[in-house]
Design a protein around this motif. Structure first.
Motif, PDB file in Angstrom:
ATOM      1  N   ASN A 158      -2.728  -5.528  35.863  1.00 30.32           N
ATOM      2  CA  ASN A 158      -2.867  -4.648  34.687  1.00 30.32           C
ATOM      3  C   ASN A 158      -1.735  -3.761  34.901  1.00 30.32           C
ATOM      4  O   ASN A 158      -0.811  -3.533  34.046  1.00 30.32           O
ATOM      5  N   VAL A 159      -1.618  -3.232  36.130  1.00 32.41           N
ATOM      6  CA  VAL A 159      -0.305  -2.204  36.483  1.00 32.41           C
ATOM      7  C   VAL A 159       0.811  -2.973  36.474  1.00 32.41           C
ATOM      8  O   VAL A 159       1.872  -2.558  36.083  1.00 32.41           O
ATOM      9  N   LEU A 160       0.895  -3.866  37.312  1.00 32.47           N
ATOM     10  CA  LEU A 160       2.435  -4.822  37.538  1.00 32.47           C
ATOM     11  C   LEU A 160       2.806  -5.358  35.883  1.00 32.47           C
ATOM     12  O   LEU A 160       4.164  -5.201  36.024  1.00 32.47           O
ATOM     13  N   LYS A 161       1.789  -5.885  35.312  1.00 28.58           N
ATOM     14  CA  LYS A 161       2.300  -6.520  34.139  1.00 28.58           C
ATOM     15  C   LYS A 161       2.726  -5.265  33.102  1.00 28.58           C
ATOM     16  O   LYS A 161       3.682  -5.575  32.455  1.00 28.58           O
ATOM     17  N   ALA A 162       2.180  -4.283  33.187  1.00 30.27           N
ATOM     18  CA  ALA A 162       2.773  -2.979  32.336  1.00 30.27           C
ATOM     19  C   ALA A 162       3.939  -2.486  32.755  1.00 30.27           C
ATOM     20  O   ALA A 162       4.937  -2.469  31.948  1.00 30.27           O
ATOM     21  N   ALA A 163       4.181  -2.569  33.959  1.00 26.87           N
ATOM     22  CA  ALA A 163       5.336  -2.109  34.433  1.00 26.87           C
ATOM     23  C   ALA A 163       6.629  -3.064  34.147  1.00 26.87           C
ATOM     24  O   ALA A 163       7.752  -2.735  33.685  1.00 26.87           O
TER      25      ALA A 163
ATOM     26  N   ASP B 262      19.245   3.416  37.913  1.00 23.90           N
ATOM     27  CA  ASP B 262      18.462   2.408  37.732  1.00 23.90           C
ATOM     28  C   ASP B 262      16.985   2.487  38.284  1.00 23.90           C
ATOM     29  O   ASP B 262      15.979   1.705  38.202  1.00 23.90           O
ATOM     30  N   LYS B 263      16.806   3.872  38.926  1.00 23.51           N
ATOM     31  CA  LYS B 263      15.555   4.218  39.553  1.00 23.51           C
ATOM     32  C   LYS B 263      14.495   4.263  38.403  1.00 23.51           C
ATOM     33  O   LYS B 263      14.788   4.753  37.241  1.00 23.51           O
TER      34      LYS B 263
ATOM     35  N   GLY C 168      12.091  -0.765  42.054  1.00 22.75           N
ATOM     36  CA  GLY C 168      12.847   0.398  41.826  1.00 22.75           C
ATOM     37  C   GLY C 168      12.208   1.586  41.787  1.00 22.75           C
ATOM     38  O   GLY C 168      12.701   2.660  41.348  1.00 22.75           O
ATOM     39  N   TYR C 169      10.991   1.588  41.547  1.00 22.72           N
ATOM     40  CA  TYR C 169      10.048   2.781  41.144  1.00 22.72           C
ATOM     41  C   TYR C 169       9.932   3.644  42.267  1.00 22.72           C
ATOM     42  O   TYR C 169       9.653   3.091  43.708  1.00 22.72           O
TER      43      TYR C 169
END
Ligand SMILES: [Zn+2]
Length: 321
Positions: free
Chosen positions: A267-272, A108-109, A306-307
């Protein structure tokens, strides 16, 4: 000889002596008047030259001492560089395994490759501090577009920053030497591009005790290369380089009105979240205050999802070859 005659002779002799004395005196004065001042001038010049020479000599000595010190530092760094390379190779092997497991759905990582372009900047130190705080690794794509000085701290050379990135286990990538693609620039031909890349490669090696990046980021991204892209890619491949774009643009280069801390973060969190990117490559810029401010929360949020944050390496599935 009579008494009168003797007296007259004495007077003649003393007259002659007086004339001779006067001649000597005049000659001496002439010497004093013409030769001494000239000699004095030459002598003063000689003294001045001696002074210049002696200050040049002490400067040279100081320079030699500085060179010896730099050589010593570079030698120490070369040893350190070997150790970093060994530990980096271990990290890269683990990262390659993790990429494989993610692709095969065995974990899940997730992986986030933070990439920071256009350095070195003084602000780079702030990014390094943040990454140290969270004990994570990133990739810095460096260029020499600003010359060998930090644009935001002119009295410090850009070269002195290079070992800093490596010291903490981050990857240095090649972002070209000139970063110049106005009127074609480095994208005029594969030859022009490779010349610029090699120049940056040599600059990096010189300032890191021989570290040679294997990953290139095209200034402006591969699309900017236009019709020369395939030629350039073939040349890179032949020279043993990989190259990489990004899967998420933080938007930090969209202009200061738009690119706020909040904008970058979203931008970054939405893409993830919305794009469900399991392995993502995020584009930031080393000069961006907004990215610096947004970084801690981006890291914390992504970690909770989990990143893990890894440095890029040539064999990564995200690096094109
Ligand atoms: Zn750039």
């Amino acid at each position: 000889m009579g008494e009168t005659e003797r007296k007259a002779r004495k007077i003649r002799i003393s007259n002659n002596m007086l004339i001779a004395l006067a001649a000597v005196l005049i000659l001496t004065l002439a010497v004093a008047a013409f030769i001494i001042p000239r000699y004095g001038k030459v002598f003063a010049e000689f003294r001045e030259q001696t002074k210049i020479y002696s200050s040049a000599h002490s400067e040279l000595t100081a320079q030699q001492e500085r060179n010896a010190e730099l050589t010593k530092q570079l030698e120490e760094f070369r040893t350190l560089s070997g150790e970093i390379q060994t530990s980096s190779n271990e990290v890269f092997a683990l990262a390659a395994q993790l990429e494989k497991d993610i692709q095969e759905g065995k974990t899940d990582k997730r992986i986030c490759y933070i990439t920071i372009d256009d350095g070195p900047y003084k602000r780079g130190n702030e990014f390094l501090k943040i990454f140290n705080t969270y004990d994570i690794k990133a990739t810095f794509f460096l260029s020499t577009a600003n010359g060998n000085k930090l644009p935001d701290q002119g009295d410090v050379t850009a070269a002195s920053m290079y070992p800093e990135y490596l010291k903490y286990g981050h990857t240095i990538g090649n972002h070209s030497y000139s970063h110049d693609y106005s009127n074609g620039g480095i994208y005029k031909s594969a030859k022009a591009f490779m010349k610029d890349i090699e120049k940056q490669q040599n600059f990096t090696a010189e300032n890191t005790g021989g570290y040679r990046p294997k990953i290139v980021r095209f200034p402006g991204g591969t699309a900017t290369a236009g019709s020369k892209l395939e030629d350039i890619q073939a040349a890179l491949r032949e020279a043993g380089y990989g190259w990489i774009n990004w899967t998420v643009d933080s938007g930090d280069s969209f202009g200061s009105d738009v690119a706020t801390e909040k904008f970058v973060k979203e931008n970054v969190l939405k893409a993830a979240k919305e794009d469900d990117q399991k392995i993502m490559v995020v584009l930031f810029h080393e000069w961006s205050k907004a990215s610096q401010a947004a970084m801690p929360e981006i890291i914390e949020t992504l970690e909770s999802e989990g990143y893990v944050f890894l440095p890029l390496f040539y064999d990564s599935v995200m690096v094109e070859k």
